[in-house]
Design an enzyme around this catalytic site. Structure first.
Site, PDB file in Angstrom:
ATOM      1  N   SER A 104       0.816  -1.209   0.000  1.00  0.00           N
ATOM      2  CA  SER A 104       0.000   0.000   0.000  1.00  0.00           C
ATOM      3  C   SER A 104       0.855   1.268   0.000  1.00  0.00           C
ATOM      4  O   SER A 104       1.653   1.489  -0.897  1.00  0.00           O
ATOM      5  CB  SER A 104      -0.960  -0.042   1.193  1.00  0.00           C
ATOM      6  N   ASP A 241      -2.671   6.078  -3.470  1.00  0.00           N
ATOM      7  CA  ASP A 241      -1.557   5.442  -2.782  1.00  0.00           C
ATOM      8  C   ASP A 241      -1.035   4.294  -3.637  1.00  0.00           C
ATOM      9  O   ASP A 241      -1.497   4.082  -4.757  1.00  0.00           O
ATOM     10  CB  ASP A 241      -1.957   4.988  -1.374  1.00  0.00           C
ATOM     11  N   ASP A 243      -1.280   1.060  -3.833  1.00  0.00           N
ATOM     12  CA  ASP A 243      -2.163   0.052  -4.428  1.00  0.00           C
ATOM     13  C   ASP A 243      -3.513   0.628  -4.824  1.00  0.00           C
ATOM     14  O   ASP A 243      -4.414  -0.107  -5.206  1.00  0.00           O
ATOM     15  CB  ASP A 243      -2.333  -1.153  -3.501  1.00  0.00           C
ATOM     16  N   ASP A 245      -6.116   1.895  -3.363  1.00  0.00           N
ATOM     17  CA  ASP A 245      -7.397   1.626  -2.716  1.00  0.00           C
ATOM     18  C   ASP A 245      -7.898   2.841  -1.945  1.00  0.00           C
ATOM     19  O   ASP A 245      -8.919   2.771  -1.263  1.00  0.00           O
ATOM     20  CB  ASP A 245      -7.321   0.392  -1.812  1.00  0.00           C
TER      21      ASP A 245
END
Length: 448
Positions: A104, A241, A243, A245
């Site tokens: 992340s 960010d 990843d 999400d």
């Protein structure tokens, strides 16, 4: 023994704590727990695997695929794709499980393994515990034609972007948008989805080299995004960010629009459309009091949970709410996704600009943010934080002084030996004074 799974999968220093051997064994165990072998139906178990742009994702992907295939699971390689994209394709392709390799917003040397159950849903604690318990257990290995096949799914980015665009009803023509891809998993899919939806898109930090993910860019470093929004005269900017999400936004004047403001805008949009389930939004205890007050003023209930998207998701699932999120920009639109999705959030915010004719700044003004101060008190016995009478009395006294003008939240850290003291008040100065007074009490009472 401490849990291997944290709040969002297994995460750590790649090739340090998180080794290829551990990745392989975790994948074998996950296959045994999650894969439906369908002995009587002829079903072959299927997994999809995606990753972010970290260079360590390459060897971890190889280890995960080896583990799954050795356990008799067919594997579809999605390549570089955001976590919500992997979740979507886990569901769409009818996979028994999904695997996302990402840490992340963490720095590049870290990586992580997130497992998703059938339907693209995050695992609950009981399943994670089951996977941990089955690590390194003896098992009968398939041979011959029973081992898993590995193939590439070449249209993963296109499939995911197409899904995102279909979730909005109004084209974004006429809007200019900057998107900071954080040199991460959305470097292809986010610009494509926004452009396909009709917006003029300026993509920055969309040239990953395997080592530059989250490096002074993305949702945790918004200065460059602000600069480009102002430079291009854009209507809005979105910082993702690693990843993708989650996202935070920048309005046309360069002001930050955080997760609370984003959640408020989307809650009112859904309420206006008659689509906000039970006229309630799910947030965490860290949400600004101004958010709660604004929702109350507009007839929207707020269900608050512990900090962490898994708790938001659980509350949404149990009570059938369809909107929830965190101050960090992790927003869950469960009519369209099983997890937070930064690009999806951006699309629905921009659609609100189109349908109202208002700017992002004007929309964000629906709530007035109270100054918020957070003080971490280290080297204390956090286990006693909720039970100490002196601390409780001090908190009650400060809450009485603040009344409805502010609030106090005192909570132990989930990962460190410290207690967090958060105070909201009409002014930053008053919030700081209250937080400092309480921190002194916590230190005096709970010191190790």
């Amino acid at each position: 023994m401490s849990r291997l799974f944290g709040t969002d999968g297994v995460r750590g220093l790649a090739n340090g704590h998180l080794t290829a051997e551990l990745a392989l064994e975790l994948s074998v165990s996950a296959a045994h727990v999650l894969a439906d072998r369908g002995e009587f139906s002829g079903h072959r178990p299927l997994a999809v695997v995606g990753r972010d742009t970290r260079v360590s994702g390459q060897f971890l992907e190889a280890a995960v695929v080896a583990g799954l295939a050795s356990a008799g699971v067919d594997v579809l390689l999605l390549g570089v794709l955001p976590t919500p994209g992997v979740a979507h394709l886990t569901d769409k392709l009818g996979a028994d499980l999904g695997v996302m390799l990402s840490a992340s917003h963490n720095a590049m040397p870290d990586n992580g393994i997130k497992f998703l159950a059938r339907g693209g849903k995050k695992l609950d604690d009981t399943i994670e515990i089951a996977i941990e318990k089955r690590l390194n257990e003896p098992w009968e290995r398939p041979t011959g034609a029973d081992v898993g096949r590995v193939t590439v799914h070449p249209t993963a980015v296109d499939d995911y972007a197409r899904h995102l665009v279909r979730t909005i009803e109004h084209p974004l023509a006429g809007l200019t948008v900057v998107v900071d891809c954080a040199e991460g998993a959305a470097f292809e899919s986010a610009p494509k989805a926004l452009q396909d939806a009709g917006a003029t898109v300026i993509a920055i930090h969309a040239d990953p080299d395997g080592t530059n993910i989250n490096d002074n860019c993305g949702s945790t470093h918004l200065d460059d995004l602000r600069k480009h929004v102002l430079m291009h005269g854009a209507d809005a900017g979105f910082g993702l960010d690693g990843d993708a999400d989650r996202c935070l936004a920048i309005d046309h004047e360069g002001n930050i629009v955080d997760g609370d403001q984003i959640l408020a805008i989307l809650a009112l949009a859904l309420k206006d459309q008659g689509r906000l389930a039970k006229d309630t939004v799910v947030a965490t205890v860290m949400s600004n009091l101004g958010f709660v007050q604004a929702m109350k003023a507009h007839g929207v209930g707020v269900r608050q949970t512990k900090v962490g998207d898994r708790y938001v998701l659980e509350a949404m699932r149990v009570s059938e709410y369809n909107l929830g999120g965190e101050q960090s920009g992790h927003v869950i639109l469960s009519d369209h996704a099983t997890t937070g999705d930064g690009t999806l959030t951006a699309l629905h915010l921009l659609e609100r600009l189109v349908t109202t004719g208002l700017s992002l700044k004007e929309l964000a003004a629906v709530m007035e943010q109270l100054p918020q101060v957070l003080v971490n008190v280290p080297d204390v016995d956090k286990a006693r934080a909720d039970d100490d009478a002196v601390v409780a009395a001090a908190v009650a006294e400060e809450e009485a002084l603040l009344g409805e003008r502010g609030r106090v939240l005192l909570r132990p850290s989930g990962t460190e030996a410290l207690v967090r003291v958060m105070v909201e008040a009409p002014t930053a100065e008053e919030a700081q004074l209250v937080a400092d007074r309480l921190a002194q009490v916590v230190k005096a009472q709970l010191s190790l």
